[in-house]
Design an enzyme around this catalytic site. Structure first.
Site, PDB file in Angstrom:
ATOM      1  N   TRP A 137       0.808  -1.228   0.000  1.00  0.00           N
ATOM      2  CA  TRP A 137       0.000   0.000   0.000  1.00  0.00           C
ATOM      3  C   TRP A 137       0.841   1.278   0.000  1.00  0.00           C
ATOM      4  CZ3 TRP A 137       1.977   2.021   4.329  1.00  0.00           C
ATOM      5  CH2 TRP A 137       2.320   1.169   5.381  1.00  0.00           C
ATOM      6  N   ASN A 138       2.156   1.197   0.026  1.00  0.00           N
ATOM      7  CA  ASN A 138       2.926   2.448   0.189  1.00  0.00           C
ATOM      8  C   ASN A 138       3.100   3.222  -1.115  1.00  0.00           C
ATOM      9  OD1 ASN A 138       4.637   0.400  -0.661  1.00  0.00           O
ATOM     10  ND2 ASN A 138       6.400   1.180   0.452  1.00  0.00           N
ATOM     11  N   LYS A 152      -2.793  -7.729  -8.043  1.00  0.00           N
ATOM     12  CA  LYS A 152      -3.579  -7.591  -6.815  1.00  0.00           C
ATOM     13  C   LYS A 152      -2.972  -6.515  -5.915  1.00  0.00           C
ATOM     14  CE  LYS A 152      -3.483  -9.352  -2.824  1.00  0.00           C
ATOM     15  NZ  LYS A 152      -3.920  -8.197  -2.025  1.00  0.00           N
ATOM     16  N   PRO A 153      -3.663  -5.371  -5.783  1.00  0.00           N
ATOM     17  CA  PRO A 153      -3.186  -4.347  -4.846  1.00  0.00           C
ATOM     18  C   PRO A 153      -3.507  -4.732  -3.412  1.00  0.00           C
ATOM     19  CG  PRO A 153      -5.242  -3.640  -5.848  1.00  0.00           C
ATOM     20  CD  PRO A 153      -4.906  -4.985  -6.471  1.00  0.00           C
ATOM     21  N   GLY A 201       6.433  -6.647  -0.613  1.00  0.00           N
ATOM     22  CA  GLY A 201       5.756  -6.512   0.666  1.00  0.00           C
ATOM     23  C   GLY A 201       6.687  -6.909   1.793  1.00  0.00           C
ATOM     24  N   SER A 202       6.094  -7.349   2.886  1.00  0.00           N
ATOM     25  CA  SER A 202       6.885  -7.623   4.090  1.00  0.00           C
ATOM     26  C   SER A 202       7.568  -8.997   4.005  1.00  0.00           C
ATOM     27  CB  SER A 202       5.973  -7.569   5.309  1.00  0.00           C
ATOM     28  OG  SER A 202       5.009  -8.593   5.210  1.00  0.00           O
ATOM     29  N   GLU A 231      10.428  -8.728  -3.514  1.00  0.00           N
ATOM     30  CA  GLU A 231      11.053  -7.465  -3.086  1.00  0.00           C
ATOM     31  C   GLU A 231      10.480  -7.182  -1.702  1.00  0.00           C
ATOM     32  OE1 GLU A 231      10.944  -4.400  -6.166  1.00  0.00           O
ATOM     33  OE2 GLU A 231      10.372  -5.979  -7.535  1.00  0.00           O
ATOM     34  N   LEU A 232      11.341  -7.317  -0.693  1.00  0.00           N
ATOM     35  CA  LEU A 232      10.821  -7.356   0.681  1.00  0.00           C
ATOM     36  C   LEU A 232      11.280  -6.130   1.481  1.00  0.00           C
ATOM     37  CD1 LEU A 232      11.244 -11.185   1.197  1.00  0.00           C
ATOM     38  CD2 LEU A 232       9.302  -9.936   0.288  1.00  0.00           C
ATOM     39  N   CYS A 257      10.241   1.281   1.385  1.00  0.00           N
ATOM     40  CA  CYS A 257      11.088   0.113   1.692  1.00  0.00           C
ATOM     41  C   CYS A 257      12.527   0.549   1.867  1.00  0.00           C
ATOM     42  CB  CYS A 257      10.967  -0.928   0.592  1.00  0.00           C
ATOM     43  SG  CYS A 257      11.314  -0.313  -1.056  1.00  0.00           S
ATOM     44  N   GLU A 259      12.179  -3.177  11.139  1.00  0.00           N
ATOM     45  CA  GLU A 259      11.719  -2.173  10.177  1.00  0.00           C
ATOM     46  C   GLU A 259      10.530  -1.427  10.765  1.00  0.00           C
ATOM     47  OE1 GLU A 259       9.761  -3.586   6.643  1.00  0.00           O
ATOM     48  OE2 GLU A 259      10.679  -2.026   5.431  1.00  0.00           O
TER      49      GLU A 259
HETATM   50  P1  NAD Z   1       2.300  -7.052   3.305  1.00  0.00           P
HETATM   51  O1  NAD Z   1       3.356  -8.086   3.169  1.00  0.00           O
HETATM   52  O2  NAD Z   1       1.411  -7.073   4.479  1.00  0.00           O
HETATM   53  O3  NAD Z   1       1.302  -7.100   2.047  1.00  0.00           O
HETATM   54  C1  NAD Z   1       1.773  -7.005   0.727  1.00  0.00           C
HETATM   55  C2  NAD Z   1       0.737  -7.578  -0.210  1.00  0.00           C
HETATM   56  O4  NAD Z   1       0.565  -8.982   0.043  1.00  0.00           O
HETATM   57  C3  NAD Z   1      -0.657  -6.971  -0.051  1.00  0.00           C
HETATM   58  O5  NAD Z   1      -1.251  -6.895  -1.330  1.00  0.00           O
HETATM   59  C4  NAD Z   1      -1.361  -8.003   0.804  1.00  0.00           C
HETATM   60  O6  NAD Z   1      -2.754  -7.958   0.668  1.00  0.00           O
HETATM   61  C5  NAD Z   1      -0.802  -9.291   0.249  1.00  0.00           C
HETATM   62  N1  NAD Z   1      -0.858 -10.455   1.113  1.00  0.00           N
HETATM   63  C6  NAD Z   1      -1.056 -10.504   2.462  1.00  0.00           C
HETATM   64  N2  NAD Z   1      -0.997 -11.778   2.885  1.00  0.00           N
HETATM   65  C7  NAD Z   1      -0.748 -12.562   1.799  1.00  0.00           C
HETATM   66  C8  NAD Z   1      -0.565 -13.957   1.600  1.00  0.00           C
HETATM   67  N3  NAD Z   1      -0.595 -14.831   2.612  1.00  0.00           N
HETATM   68  N4  NAD Z   1      -0.296 -14.401   0.360  1.00  0.00           N
HETATM   69  C9  NAD Z   1      -0.226 -13.540  -0.676  1.00  0.00           C
HETATM   70  N5  NAD Z   1      -0.393 -12.195  -0.551  1.00  0.00           N
HETATM   71  C10 NAD Z   1      -0.660 -11.717   0.675  1.00  0.00           C
HETATM   72  O7  NAD Z   1       3.060  -5.665   3.177  1.00  0.00           O
HETATM   73  P2  NAD Z   1       2.467  -4.202   3.362  1.00  0.00           P
HETATM   74  O8  NAD Z   1       2.216  -3.963   4.811  1.00  0.00           O
HETATM   75  O9  NAD Z   1       1.347  -4.009   2.386  1.00  0.00           O
HETATM   76  O10 NAD Z   1       3.711  -3.306   2.868  1.00  0.00           O
HETATM   77  C11 NAD Z   1       4.761  -2.939   3.708  1.00  0.00           C
HETATM   78  C12 NAD Z   1       5.961  -3.840   3.492  1.00  0.00           C
HETATM   79  O11 NAD Z   1       6.328  -3.857   2.119  1.00  0.00           O
HETATM   80  C13 NAD Z   1       7.175  -3.344   4.230  1.00  0.00           C
HETATM   81  O12 NAD Z   1       7.851  -4.431   4.839  1.00  0.00           O
HETATM   82  C14 NAD Z   1       8.048  -2.763   3.134  1.00  0.00           C
HETATM   83  O13 NAD Z   1       9.424  -2.714   3.406  1.00  0.00           O
HETATM   84  C15 NAD Z   1       7.733  -3.674   2.002  1.00  0.00           C
HETATM   85  N6  NAD Z   1       8.080  -3.043   0.718  1.00  0.00           N
HETATM   86  C16 NAD Z   1       9.164  -3.507   0.037  1.00  0.00           C
HETATM   87  C17 NAD Z   1       9.531  -2.909  -1.164  1.00  0.00           C
HETATM   88  C18 NAD Z   1      10.710  -3.391  -1.970  1.00  0.00           C
HETATM   89  O14 NAD Z   1      10.770  -3.084  -3.136  1.00  0.00           O
HETATM   90  N7  NAD Z   1      11.633  -4.135  -1.403  1.00  0.00           N
HETATM   91  C19 NAD Z   1       8.800  -1.830  -1.631  1.00  0.00           C
HETATM   92  C20 NAD Z   1       7.709  -1.368  -0.892  1.00  0.00           C
HETATM   93  C21 NAD Z   1       7.355  -2.000   0.286  1.00  0.00           C
END
Ligand code: NAD
Length: 467
Positions: free
Chosen positions: A141-142, A165-166, A216-217, A238-239, A272, A369
């Site tokens: 979501w960022n 999927k957003p 994501g995370s 990309e975490l 991130c 983080e």
């Molecule tokens: P998140 O991991 O909670 O969610 C990311 C996405 O995954 C969302 O679309 C979410 O709905 C989906 N999701 C949740 N559970 C899932 C599952 N079990 N299987 C598949 N998809 C699932 O992350 P967030 O809170 O939305 O974003 C913040 C994190 O993203 C931070 O850790 C940040 O560092 C990371 N991030 C990394 C980068 C990068 O390029 N390395 C860039 C931006 C954000």
């Protein structure tokens, strides 16, 4: 307060997802809460659309350029909606829309290079490149639009189709983006699906998806990799990051303070590769803390749609609670807030920009983080120890070194264990560079030609030399 976790009627097929404005804390719109079993038809349509899309590289390039134009033309619709659901200042939303278009245009201009296999044998071997099939892209979501484009632009340019999927916190601008792209691209080449979990988990494990590209995370990344194991689809992750900024003893604090502050606080620290820890020479530590605290106390925090706002709210209630918890823990462990340290009164998910000092080196706000407007500043006496501390977490996304002697700064930057290191800057990425974290920060390479090849597979043809 409504959140994406609340409000689904069990068993009700046409349920909706409430979308909250983080500047008010109130739901202002809805998106479809699609069910996992709906993905079968979506992926099947993406697979059918693949046949035509993969066939004509020139038509693809034309389509992607038209898509970039369409995104730019829709800026006045996309940017305010993005601010409304994400919280960032409107100018930053416009910049995100511009970067989304730029990414499409950049990848429209890239094509894989056919290469000979040259090993001296009387056989002519040729490496060609083929797309993988439907790609499942899952994004946070960022930076909903920009990160989505970092996924779909290379995937589409390579000749794949995409199911995107957003995050359930930010579905609206992405849905609008999907409609805008549909005016320029053939049907079903890019489909946006929205909904709560387990929609993402099902996309990651769907047998028709041949590449799962996730941002994501770290914990979710692990779950995604596990889900994709069932179909043995390619995985790009990309975490998270915990980027350190190491200040050298010849740094000009006045000169870099603005840049350093924004490297940590842009998008309310929800980046991130934001600066998430600062290591300052002990002699300069107080000066650095003061310079950053001054900026934290005076920056205009408010709703992103207010033209004076430089820092918006935290995107969602659970993230705000996490930022608050991490900050409280650090304060309880002996840290001192030189600025902020608390939520702001009133509606919305606002947290005071926070500079922490006297933080124990092993506190979670240093080792983990925080992903919010909170920055610990740690003193060091010995540069080797500072580099060791910078490299001493489970993350390895980016890092930066700040000083006047650029050769010396570069020599220190070279010792950082991460994917990208900057000198006197942070988090400024080129579209043409590879983007890859080490350790828990990622798997696979995105960005530039590497991002294109990350969406292709080699196909090799051998034939005898002509008689
Ligand atoms: P998140 O991991 O909670 O969610 C990311 C996405 O995954 C969302 O679309 C979410 O709905 C989906 N999701 C949740 N559970 C899932 C599952 N079990 N299987 C598949 N998809 C699932 O992350 P967030 O809170 O939305 O974003 C913040 C994190 O993203 C931070 O850790 C940040 O560092 C990371 N991030 C990394 C980068 C990068 O390029 N390395 C860039 C931006 C954000």
């Amino acid at each position: 307060m409504p959140t994406p976790e609340a409000g689904r009627t069990p068993g009700h097929r046409a349920s909706r997802l409430a979308v909250v404005d983080p500047a008010t804390g109130d739901a202002f719109d809805e998106a479809p809460d699609q069910q996992p079993d709906e993905l079968d038809a979506v992926v099947d349509r993406a697979r059918r659309a693949w046949t035509g899309w993969r066939a004509d590289p020139a038509a693809r390039a034309t389509g992607l350029r038209a898509a970039a134009d369409a995104v730019e033309a829709a800026g006045d619709d996309l940017a305010p909606l993005l601010t409304r659901e994400q919280g960032k200042p409107l100018a930053e939303s416009y910049a995100e829309v511009a970067r989304t278009a730029a990414r499409l245009r950049y990848f429209a201009g890239l094509a894989p290079r056919t290469r000979p296999v040259d090993d001296g044998r009387p056989v002519r071997g040729e490496i060609r490149w083929r797309p993988l099939g439907p790609v499942g892209a899952i994004v946070p979501w960022n930076f909903p639009l920009q990160i989505a484009a970092a996924k779909f632009a290379p995937a589409l340019a390579a000749g794949n189709t995409v199911v995107l999927k957003p995050s359930p916190y930010t579905p609206l601008a992405t849905r609008l983006l999907g409609s805008v792209l549909a005016t320029a691209l053939p049907q079903d080449v890019l489909t946006v699906v929205t909904g709560r979990e387990p929609l993402g988990a099902r996309l990651a494990s769907h047998p028709g998806i041949r590449h799962v590209t996730f941002t994501g995370s770290v914990p979710t990344g692990r779950a995604v990799a596990g889900a994709a194991a069932s179909s043995l689809a390619r995985v790009t992750l990309e975490l998270g990051g915990n980027d350190a900024a190491v200040l050298l003893d010849d740094v000009d604090v006045d000169r870099i303070a603005d840049r350093l502050f924004w490297a940590a606080f842009r998008n309310c620290g929800q980046v991130c590769m934001a600066v998430k820890r600062v290591y300052a020479p002990a002699r300069l530590h107080a000066e650095v803390v003061e310079a950053l605290a001054h900026r934290a106390k005076t920056v205009v925090v408010g709703p992103g749609l207010d033209p004076d706002t430089r820092l918006g709210p935290v995107n969602n209630a659970p993230q705000l609670a996490r930022v608050e918890r991490v900050t409280r823990q650090a304060l309880a462990a002996g840290a001192r807030a030189a600025a902020g340290g608390h939520r702001l009164d009133g509606p919305g998910h606002f947290f005071a920009p926070t500079i922490l000092t006297d933080v124990p080196a092993d506190d979670p706000v240093v080792t983990g983080e925080q992903f919010g407007p909170v920055l610990p500043v740690l003193p060091y006496r010995d540069l080797d120890e500072a580099v060791e501390a910078a490299n001493g977490t489970d993350f390895g996304l980016g890092g930066s070194v700040w000083g006047t002697d650029l050769d010396r700064a570069e020599a220190v930057a070279d010792r950082l264990d991460c994917g990208t290191a900057w000198i006197n800057h942070h988090a400024e990425l080129s579209l043409a560079q590879p983007f890859a974290g080490v350790k828990n920060s990622g798997v696979g390479v995105a960005g530039g030609p590497w991002g294109l090849y990350g969406n292709l597979r080699p196909f090799v043809v051998h034939r005898p030399q002509e008689a």
